[in-house]
Design a protein around this motif. Structure first.
Motif, PDB file in Angstrom:
ATOM      1  N   GLY A 105       6.770 -12.452  -4.478  1.00  0.00           N
ATOM      2  CA  GLY A 105       6.045 -11.181  -4.507  1.00  0.00           C
ATOM      3  C   GLY A 105       6.347 -10.376  -3.256  1.00  0.00           C
ATOM      4  N   ILE A 106       5.974  -9.118  -3.258  1.00  0.00           N
ATOM      5  CA  ILE A 106       6.154  -8.264  -2.078  1.00  0.00           C
ATOM      6  C   ILE A 106       5.237  -8.758  -0.974  1.00  0.00           C
ATOM      7  CG2 ILE A 106       5.892  -5.925  -1.160  1.00  0.00           C
ATOM      8  CD1 ILE A 106       6.454  -4.905  -3.992  1.00  0.00           C
ATOM      9  N   THR A 107       5.798  -9.045   0.195  1.00  0.00           N
ATOM     10  CA  THR A 107       4.984  -9.531   1.300  1.00  0.00           C
ATOM     11  C   THR A 107       4.112  -8.416   1.876  1.00  0.00           C
ATOM     12  OG1 THR A 107       6.620  -9.007   2.994  1.00  0.00           O
ATOM     13  CG2 THR A 107       6.782 -11.173   1.931  1.00  0.00           C
ATOM     14  N   ALA A 108       3.047  -8.813   2.556  1.00  0.00           N
ATOM     15  CA  ALA A 108       2.185  -7.828   3.209  1.00  0.00           C
ATOM     16  C   ALA A 108       2.959  -7.050   4.268  1.00  0.00           C
ATOM     17  CB  ALA A 108       0.974  -8.530   3.828  1.00  0.00           C
ATOM     18  N   ALA A 109       3.802  -7.750   5.024  1.00  0.00           N
ATOM     19  CA  ALA A 109       4.591  -7.073   6.056  1.00  0.00           C
ATOM     20  C   ALA A 109       5.561  -6.078   5.439  1.00  0.00           C
ATOM     21  CB  ALA A 109       5.349  -8.099   6.899  1.00  0.00           C
ATOM     22  N   GLY A 110       6.197  -6.461   4.339  1.00  0.00           N
ATOM     23  CA  GLY A 110       7.128  -5.559   3.668  1.00  0.00           C
ATOM     24  C   GLY A 110       6.438  -4.351   3.083  1.00  0.00           C
ATOM     25  N   ALA A 111       5.252  -4.575   2.505  1.00  0.00           N
ATOM     26  CA  ALA A 111       4.497  -3.460   1.927  1.00  0.00           C
ATOM     27  C   ALA A 111       4.069  -2.475   3.009  1.00  0.00           C
ATOM     28  CB  ALA A 111       3.278  -3.993   1.178  1.00  0.00           C
ATOM     29  N   LEU A 112       3.592  -2.997   4.137  1.00  0.00           N
ATOM     30  CA  LEU A 112       3.184  -2.106   5.229  1.00  0.00           C
ATOM     31  C   LEU A 112       4.400  -1.392   5.805  1.00  0.00           C
ATOM     32  CD1 LEU A 112       1.274  -0.884   7.271  1.00  0.00           C
ATOM     33  CD2 LEU A 112       1.452  -2.992   8.618  1.00  0.00           C
ATOM     34  N   ALA A 113       5.495  -2.102   5.983  1.00  0.00           N
ATOM     35  CA  ALA A 113       6.700  -1.479   6.540  1.00  0.00           C
ATOM     36  C   ALA A 113       7.125  -0.273   5.714  1.00  0.00           C
ATOM     37  CB  ALA A 113       7.833  -2.502   6.611  1.00  0.00           C
ATOM     38  N   ALA A 114       7.032  -0.394   4.390  1.00  0.00           N
ATOM     39  CA  ALA A 114       7.422   0.715   3.519  1.00  0.00           C
ATOM     40  C   ALA A 114       6.510   1.923   3.679  1.00  0.00           C
ATOM     41  CB  ALA A 114       7.419   0.251   2.065  1.00  0.00           C
ATOM     42  N   ARG A 115       5.247   1.682   4.006  1.00  0.00           N
ATOM     43  CA  ARG A 115       4.299   2.784   4.210  1.00  0.00           C
ATOM     44  C   ARG A 115       4.496   3.437   5.576  1.00  0.00           C
ATOM     45  NH1 ARG A 115       2.085   5.545   2.667  1.00  0.00           N
ATOM     46  NH2 ARG A 115      -0.174   5.420   2.481  1.00  0.00           N
ATOM     47  N   LEU A 116       4.986   2.652   6.549  1.00  0.00           N
ATOM     48  CA  LEU A 116       5.158   3.172   7.904  1.00  0.00           C
ATOM     49  C   LEU A 116       6.482   3.903   8.083  1.00  0.00           C
ATOM     50  CD1 LEU A 116       3.947   0.056   9.943  1.00  0.00           C
ATOM     51  CD2 LEU A 116       2.666   2.172   9.574  1.00  0.00           C
ATOM     52  N   GLY A 117       7.497   3.469   7.352  1.00  0.00           N
ATOM     53  CA  GLY A 117       8.840   4.030   7.525  1.00  0.00           C
ATOM     54  C   GLY A 117       9.860   2.933   7.378  1.00  0.00           C
ATOM     55  N   ALA A 118      10.501   2.551   8.502  1.00  0.00           N
ATOM     56  CA  ALA A 118      11.504   1.485   8.479  1.00  0.00           C
ATOM     57  C   ALA A 118      11.435   0.679   9.780  1.00  0.00           C
ATOM     58  CB  ALA A 118      12.894   2.074   8.280  1.00  0.00           C
ATOM     59  N   PRO A 119      10.290   0.061  10.052  1.00  0.00           N
ATOM     60  CA  PRO A 119      10.154  -0.676  11.317  1.00  0.00           C
ATOM     61  C   PRO A 119      10.864  -2.023  11.340  1.00  0.00           C
ATOM     62  CG  PRO A 119       8.152  -0.898  10.027  1.00  0.00           C
ATOM     63  CD  PRO A 119       9.024   0.093   9.299  1.00  0.00           C
ATOM     64  N   LEU A 120      11.216  -2.571  10.173  1.00  0.00           N
ATOM     65  CA  LEU A 120      11.817  -3.911  10.111  1.00  0.00           C
ATOM     66  C   LEU A 120      13.312  -3.855   9.844  1.00  0.00           C
ATOM     67  CD1 LEU A 120       9.068  -5.753   8.017  1.00  0.00           C
ATOM     68  CD2 LEU A 120       9.151  -5.351  10.486  1.00  0.00           C
ATOM     69  N   MET A 121      13.969  -2.791  10.278  1.00  0.00           N
ATOM     70  CA  MET A 121      15.392  -2.606   9.990  1.00  0.00           C
ATOM     71  C   MET A 121      16.288  -3.567  10.769  1.00  0.00           C
ATOM     72  SD  MET A 121      16.265  -0.436   7.695  1.00  0.00           S
ATOM     73  CE  MET A 121      17.962  -0.090   8.163  1.00  0.00           C
ATOM     74  N   LEU A 122      15.750  -4.156  11.833  1.00  0.00           N
ATOM     75  CA  LEU A 122      16.529  -5.090  12.637  1.00  0.00           C
ATOM     76  C   LEU A 122      15.763  -6.416  12.666  1.00  0.00           C
ATOM     77  CD1 LEU A 122      19.218  -4.914  14.152  1.00  0.00           C
ATOM     78  CD2 LEU A 122      17.953  -4.376  16.233  1.00  0.00           C
ATOM     79  N   ASP A 123      16.228  -7.380  13.419  1.00  0.00           N
ATOM     80  CA  ASP A 123      15.603  -8.700  13.462  1.00  0.00           C
ATOM     81  C   ASP A 123      14.103  -8.589  13.750  1.00  0.00           C
ATOM     82  OD1 ASP A 123      18.164  -9.707  13.156  1.00  0.00           O
ATOM     83  OD2 ASP A 123      18.469  -9.898  15.319  1.00  0.00           O
ATOM     84  N   PHE A 124      13.327  -9.387  13.036  1.00  0.00           N
ATOM     85  CA  PHE A 124      11.880  -9.346  13.239  1.00  0.00           C
ATOM     86  C   PHE A 124      11.281 -10.731  13.015  1.00  0.00           C
ATOM     87  CE2 PHE A 124      12.418  -8.598   8.729  1.00  0.00           C
ATOM     88  CZ  PHE A 124      11.370  -9.288   8.127  1.00  0.00           C
ATOM     89  N   ALA A 125      10.034 -10.885  13.447  1.00  0.00           N
ATOM     90  CA  ALA A 125       9.319 -12.147  13.280  1.00  0.00           C
ATOM     91  C   ALA A 125       7.950 -11.865  12.674  1.00  0.00           C
ATOM     92  CB  ALA A 125       9.145 -12.839  14.634  1.00  0.00           C
ATOM     93  N   CYS A 126       7.425 -12.857  11.959  1.00  0.00           N
ATOM     94  CA  CYS A 126       6.057 -12.807  11.444  1.00  0.00           C
ATOM     95  C   CYS A 126       5.280 -13.952  12.082  1.00  0.00           C
ATOM     96  CB  CYS A 126       6.031 -12.965   9.923  1.00  0.00           C
ATOM     97  SG  CYS A 126       6.778 -11.608   9.018  1.00  0.00           S
ATOM     98  N   ILE A 127       4.132 -13.646  12.660  1.00  0.00           N
ATOM     99  CA  ILE A 127       3.297 -14.664  13.297  1.00  0.00           C
ATOM    100  C   ILE A 127       1.854 -14.454  12.865  1.00  0.00           C
ATOM    101  CG2 ILE A 127       2.414 -15.535  15.498  1.00  0.00           C
ATOM    102  CD1 ILE A 127       5.032 -14.848  16.783  1.00  0.00           C
TER     103      ILE A 127
END
Length: 238
Positions: A105-127
């Motif tokens: 399913g669409i992750t929470a981080a991915g869903a928020l990123a799409a609403r914000l713009g493109a914050p996860l375009m490069l390496d990222f971490a989830c904690i």
């Protein structure tokens, strides 16, 4: 194991909906079952509250072992802070053998990123900042590591009524490595009618309401705001 996305029906995949509709039993946290109420027809529902994850997974495993087609519901993706891992562990422990399908399913981080713009375009971490299953000392080490490595970071479970200091400490760690003007996005109940989206910065984001239903994305040293969008450039020449 079915990931239903962040909450709204538009963010569910056809594959997830098909799995739920074809199930005889649907198991999940009560709020998640409410979010898929339009898909519930004649299925048996098994629900429980927070902190009862093991009970829910065990019931799903037992029902599947009895020959029922079962959907075990997670928000976001069932393999990202969801029920997939626990269910697989319990099926192994109980020595149950039946066909298993993990529906992403669409992750929470991915869903928020799409609403914000493109914050996860490069390496990222989830904690996750929840220390119910991982000691805070270990979480602190991970925060220090990703902050020092200049990774964009999505914080899950950032704050609850009982856990109020962890997010403050996380913010202090990132401030040691990044400017106070670093963009920070906050999304609460993303994809639902209660959605709230805020773009702030590292110096001010703690002033906004942040709950267990929130995700916080902290930019890296190259992240910026472009016409109101939170963007982390990947490095292309523009």
């Amino acid at each position: 194991m079915v990931g239903i996305g962040p909450g709204g029906p538009l963010d569910r995949t056809p594959r997830a909906e098909k799995a739920i509709l074809e199930s005889q039993v649907v198991v999940g946290y009560k709020r998640y079952l409410d979010l898929i109420g339009d898909l519930i027809q004649q299925q048996e529902l098994i629900s429980s509250g927070m902190t009862k994850e093991t009970d829910r997974c065990l019931e799903a495993v037992r029902k599947a072992g009895e020959g029922f087609t079962v959907s075990l519901i997670s928000s976001g993706d069932s393999g990202v802070y969801g029920m997939a891992g626990l269910a697989l562990e319990l099926a192994n422990r109980e020595k149950q053998s039946f066909p298993i399908e993990i529906v992403p399913g669409i992750t929470a981080a991915g869903a928020l990123a799409a609403r914000l713009g493109a914050p996860l375009m490069l390496d990222f971490a989830c904690i996750s900042l929840s220390d119910l299953l991982v000691p805070w000392d270990m979480i602190r080490k991970r925060l220090e590591a990703v902050a020092a490595a200049d990774l964009v970071t999505a914080l899950y479970n950032p704050r609850s009524k009982k856990r109020t200091e962890q997010l403050d400490e996380a913010a202090a760690i990132f401030r040691r490595y990044r400017k106070g003007s670093t963009p920070v996005g906050i999304g609460t109940s993303v994809g639902t009618k209660d959605e709230r989206i805020v773009i702030a910065d590292l110096d001010t984001f703690l002033d906004f309401e942040i709950t267990m239903r929130s995700i916080v994305i902290i930019g890296n040293t190259s992240s910026r705001l472009l016409d109101g969008w939170f963007v982390t450039p990947r490095g292309y020449k523009v």
